[in-house]
Design an enzyme around this catalytic site. Structure first.
Site, short mmCIF file in Angstrom:
data_model
loop_
_atom_site.label_atom_id
_atom_site.label_comp_id
_atom_site.label_asym_id
_atom_site.label_seq_id
_atom_site.Cartn_x
_atom_site.Cartn_y
_atom_site.Cartn_z
N HIS A 211 0.59 14.69 -4.01
CA HIS A 211 1.72 14.65 -5.19
C HIS A 211 1.36 15.82 -6.33
O HIS A 211 0.17 15.93 -5.88
CB HIS A 211 1.84 13.53 -5.39
CG HIS A 211 2.69 12.26 -4.49
ND1 HIS A 211 4.35 12.02 -4.97
CD2 HIS A 211 2.46 11.00 -3.28
CE1 HIS A 211 4.40 10.78 -4.07
NE2 HIS A 211 3.05 11.20 -2.86
N CYS A 242 5.62 6.53 -6.01
CA CYS A 242 5.33 5.50 -5.12
C CYS A 242 5.77 4.22 -5.95
O CYS A 242 5.67 4.14 -7.43
CB CYS A 242 4.12 5.37 -5.07
SG CYS A 242 2.98 3.39 -4.66
ZN ZN Z 1 3.97 9.59 -1.46
#
Ligand code: ZN
Length: 301
Positions: A211, A242
């Site tokens: 990320h 998330c």
């Molecule tokens: Zn992820």
């Protein structure tokens, strides 16, 4: 170029799972099918279509079973899904999903928030799920979430990651994935962790799920590439994050990753121009500006 840099990198596209899972605008099944087929036309060969989760927790995934029934599976393409529970796995078996990702978080706090289980309980469950999925003839990616740090706990000792990987290896997964779920990895840490994990897994491929929360996404890709990692999860436009991580930001953008690799002389099999067209179309559908850097740089756009 260093000798262990792979000549070709495989992109595992996650826009239809991680990318849209926290988006408020619900993507229709029809649009998901169209986007999947368009991404394949761009040269994407691995695509994560959905997760088999409780739709009350992730409304974007409410049509998962229908999507798997609708999608026209093309030869040579790996269609994948994320599994979080035995119920989800049973649904995936029903849908004849060929490739599943099963993860355990290296962070105790995230594990409880994400799966309502301690890490020890989640490991036990993952063992069962991996064996069952393999028994059903599925390819299994076993992954460690928060492998490089946790938004709740900060530093995650690499020993915890290695212990999980060793445990997974006893179940003979087809791939090991290290996920920087909170976007806390740095390039040196990526190099060190990847080397240690390579020592454990031998010939089993390692994939990285990164990320760009702190702007280090591509730097981390490059650090891993120089250690021979050849599979990366990326999300079209740089969408993603998330739902159980505060301040979570996008996955590394497929366009930016492909651009960096091509500029560095590494093949991906992806047509970047077509990919940008696909991303611009989806951007319009979602009604927002995507964070991917190269997306808006083309003179024609
Ligand atoms: Zn992820």
């Amino acid at each position: 170029m260093q000798s262990n840099v792979p000549q070709k990198i495989t992109i595992h596209e996650v826009v239809l799972r991680d990318g849209i899972q926290s988006e408020k605008k619900l993507v229709s099944t029809k649009e998901k099918v169209t986007l999947t087929n368009d991404l394949i036309k761009c040269g994407i060969r691995r695509i994560e279509l959905s997760s088999f989760v409780n739709p009350r927790l992730v409304p974007q995934m409410a049509d998962t079973d229908e999507l798997w029934g609708t999608i026209d599976r093309k030869k040579g393409i790996v269609y994948a899904a994320l599994i979080l529970s035995e119920k989800g796995l049973d649904r995936a078996i029903q849908c004849k999903v060929p490739h599943v990702g099963i993860y355990v978080s290296a962070s105790e706090t995230h594990s409880r928030k994400n799966s309502n289980m301690s890490v020890a309980e989640a490991v036990k469950e993952a063992r069962r799920l991996i064996s069952k999925a393999r028994g059903a003839g599925m390819e299994v990616r076993a992954g460690v979430m928060n492998a490089f740090g946790c938004a709740y706990e900060g530093n995650v000792a690499s020993g915890r990651v290695l212990t999980l990987v060793r445990d997974f290896m006893k179940r003979e997964p087809d791939e090991i994935c290290l996920a920087d779920t909170s976007g806390m990895a740095n390039p040196l840490q990526v190099k060190k962790t990847v080397k240690r994990v390579q020592d454990i897994v031998g010939a089993v491929p390692i994939s990285l799920h990164l990320h760009n929360t702190r702007g280090l996404g591509l730097a981390n890709v490059w650090a891993a590439v120089t250690e021979g990692i050849a599979i990366f999860d990326t999300s079209l436009g740089g969408l993603g994050g998330c739902p159980f991580i505060p301040g979570a930001r996008g996955n590394i953008a497929t366009e930016d990753t492909v651009n960096m690799l091509h500029e560095s002389g590494i093949k991906t099999g992806i047509d970047l121009d077509k990919l940008i067209d696909t991303s611009l179309c989806f951007e319009q559908y979602m009604g927002q500006t995507f964070p991917a850097a190269v997306l808006h740089l083309r003179p024609s756009s």
